[in-house]
Scaffold this motif. Structure first.
Motif, PDB file in Angstrom:
ATOM      1  N   TYR A  32       0.816  -1.216   0.000  1.00  0.00           N
ATOM      2  CA  TYR A  32       0.000   0.000   0.000  1.00  0.00           C
ATOM      3  C   TYR A  32       0.854   1.272   0.000  1.00  0.00           C
ATOM      4  O   TYR A  32       0.387   2.322  -0.443  1.00  0.00           O
ATOM      5  CB  TYR A  32      -0.923   0.022   1.223  1.00  0.00           C
ATOM      6  N   SER A  33       2.086   1.172   0.499  1.00  0.00           N
ATOM      7  CA  SER A  33       2.928   2.368   0.572  1.00  0.00           C
ATOM      8  C   SER A  33       3.309   2.906  -0.796  1.00  0.00           C
ATOM      9  O   SER A  33       3.748   4.055  -0.913  1.00  0.00           O
ATOM     10  CB  SER A  33       4.200   2.066   1.380  1.00  0.00           C
ATOM     11  N   PHE A  34       3.144   2.096  -1.843  1.00  0.00           N
ATOM     12  CA  PHE A  34       3.494   2.529  -3.200  1.00  0.00           C
ATOM     13  C   PHE A  34       2.306   3.097  -3.962  1.00  0.00           C
ATOM     14  O   PHE A  34       2.390   3.287  -5.183  1.00  0.00           O
ATOM     15  CB  PHE A  34       4.109   1.366  -3.987  1.00  0.00           C
ATOM     16  N   PHE A  35       1.191   3.377  -3.272  1.00  0.00           N
ATOM     17  CA  PHE A  35       0.025   3.941  -3.934  1.00  0.00           C
ATOM     18  C   PHE A  35      -0.341   5.275  -3.287  1.00  0.00           C
ATOM     19  O   PHE A  35      -0.330   5.395  -2.053  1.00  0.00           O
ATOM     20  CB  PHE A  35      -1.163   2.979  -3.842  1.00  0.00           C
ATOM     21  N   VAL A  44       5.444   8.952  -4.341  1.00  0.00           N
ATOM     22  CA  VAL A  44       5.221  10.256  -3.718  1.00  0.00           C
ATOM     23  C   VAL A  44       5.175  10.157  -2.197  1.00  0.00           C
ATOM     24  O   VAL A  44       5.580  11.093  -1.498  1.00  0.00           O
ATOM     25  CB  VAL A  44       3.914  10.885  -4.262  1.00  0.00           C
ATOM     26  N   ASN A  45       4.700   9.037  -1.661  1.00  0.00           N
ATOM     27  CA  ASN A  45       4.614   8.889  -0.201  1.00  0.00           C
ATOM     28  C   ASN A  45       5.998   8.897   0.434  1.00  0.00           C
ATOM     29  O   ASN A  45       6.188   9.487   1.502  1.00  0.00           O
ATOM     30  CB  ASN A  45       3.882   7.596   0.153  1.00  0.00           C
ATOM     31  N   GLY A 226       2.825   7.379  15.608  1.00  0.00           N
ATOM     32  CA  GLY A 226       1.636   6.555  15.790  1.00  0.00           C
ATOM     33  C   GLY A 226       0.364   7.345  15.546  1.00  0.00           C
ATOM     34  O   GLY A 226      -0.593   6.844  14.934  1.00  0.00           O
ATOM     35  N   THR A 227       0.326   8.590  16.011  1.00  0.00           N
ATOM     36  CA  THR A 227      -0.829   9.457  15.783  1.00  0.00           C
ATOM     37  C   THR A 227      -1.016   9.725  14.295  1.00  0.00           C
ATOM     38  O   THR A 227      -2.145   9.708  13.778  1.00  0.00           O
ATOM     39  CB  THR A 227      -0.642  10.796  16.519  1.00  0.00           C
ATOM     40  N   ALA A 228       0.088   9.979  13.596  1.00  0.00           N
ATOM     41  CA  ALA A 228       0.016  10.249  12.160  1.00  0.00           C
ATOM     42  C   ALA A 228      -0.509   9.034  11.403  1.00  0.00           C
ATOM     43  O   ALA A 228      -1.326   9.169  10.477  1.00  0.00           O
ATOM     44  CB  ALA A 228       1.397  10.640  11.639  1.00  0.00           C
ATOM     45  N   ILE A 229      -0.063   7.840  11.787  1.00  0.00           N
ATOM     46  CA  ILE A 229      -0.549   6.623  11.132  1.00  0.00           C
ATOM     47  C   ILE A 229      -2.050   6.479  11.335  1.00  0.00           C
ATOM     48  O   ILE A 229      -2.805   6.194  10.395  1.00  0.00           O
ATOM     49  CB  ILE A 229       0.193   5.390  11.691  1.00  0.00           C
ATOM     50  N   GLY A 242      -0.122   6.434   5.316  1.00  0.00           N
ATOM     51  CA  GLY A 242      -0.119   5.745   6.600  1.00  0.00           C
ATOM     52  C   GLY A 242       0.768   4.510   6.574  1.00  0.00           C
ATOM     53  O   GLY A 242       1.514   4.245   7.526  1.00  0.00           O
ATOM     54  N   SER A 243       0.706   3.763   5.477  1.00  0.00           N
ATOM     55  CA  SER A 243       1.544   2.569   5.335  1.00  0.00           C
ATOM     56  C   SER A 243       3.023   2.943   5.245  1.00  0.00           C
ATOM     57  O   SER A 243       3.886   2.254   5.797  1.00  0.00           O
ATOM     58  CB  SER A 243       1.127   1.782   4.085  1.00  0.00           C
TER      59      SER A 243
END
Length: 267
Positions: A32-35, A44-45, A226-229, A242-243
């Motif tokens: 998911y981190s690549f989307f 972009v993430n 953790g809050t950001a996730i 988030g990923s």
């Protein structure tokens, strides 16, 4: 050969558990981190993570985690040391550990009542003449509650390390004329550093990803990784970002474990 087969059979459930509940979720996060937010494949993430906003967030997370760990250590080491000298040390240790069995959410709501405007803490401040203060939704309340929660986990490994010391080493130090402070500095402390390392790992790593306390106790005044996730997954629905943060958090935790790893030394 039969023993090897039996051993592999015993290990199979453990391997399946690790595969399903550890490896698979990490691979899913990596996927998911690549989307991006629109579901398109992108890097972009990872670019966003190295912007000042997220770098500042990472530094803030390290600062609070280090502060919580340091205060927990300063409280736990003397407690564990004196606890190991008491007559009923196992009973006292149990009494310290029992509160950690209580659900974290229940403890958080209990502290909301304690630190509230009409809570026990403000009643005490008024009684001694300081007047009512804004205790809830502050950095102080966040660190205080986090330390309260993590102290038992710091005490336990340090207590085990101190309790496992060979008394003959301390007696030998005393017989050679060393003072109590010298014995502690040159004998007890070096031989219990393994327990300190384990305790710091157990406290520092979870402190990096705290998010429930940042909402309930700090009122979002404290923002951690953790809050950001949690915000990206549940509020903005940006699962990719988030990923990505989660992947970097896992890498940071892995590096910390490697850096604070140890080899057990014989005494």
């Amino acid at each position: 050969m039969n023993k090897k087969v039996i051993r592999n059979l015993y290990m199979a459930p453990y391997a399946v558990w690790i595969l399903i509940f550890v490896v698979a979720p990490i691979l899913l996060l990596l996927y998911y981190s690549f989307f991006d937010l629109h579901g398109e494949f992108s890097l972009v993430n990872y670019q966003r993570f190295f912007t000042p906003v997220y770098l500042k967030l990472t530094i803030s997370s390290f600062w609070y985690a280090a502060l919580i760990t340091l205060i927990s250590l300063l409280i736990s080491y003397p407690t564990a040391y004196f606890l190991s000298k008491t007559k009923h040390k196992q009973l006292w240790l149990l009494l310290i550990i029992v509160p950690s069995w209580v659900n974290l959410l229940l403890k958080a709501y209990a502290f909301i009542g304690i630190f509230g405007a009409y809570g026990a803490a403000n009643n005490f401040l008024e009684w001694i003449g300081f007047g009512s203060r804004q205790l809830l939704f502050t950095d102080f309340s966040f660190v205080f509650v986090a330390v309260y929660i993590f102290v038992p986990f710091m005490i336990l490994p340090i207590f085990n390390a101190i309790n496992g010391l060979n008394p003959a080493l301390i007696d030998a130090s005393n017989d050679l004329g060393a003072s109590k402070s010298t014995t502690f500095r040159r004998v007890i402390l070096p031989l219990t550093l393994e327990g300190v390392k384990i305790g710091c790992q157990v406290v520092f790593i979870p402190s990096l990803s705290l998010f429930m306390l940042t909402r309930l106790i700090a009122g979002n005044r404290v923002i951690t990784l953790g809050t950001a996730i949690e915000q990206h997954f549940l509020v903005t629905q940006d699962w990719g970002m988030g990923s990505t943060i989660a992947i970097f958090l896992i890498l940071i935790m892995f590096v910390i474990i490697r850096l604070t790893g140890f080899r057990k030394r014989g005494a």
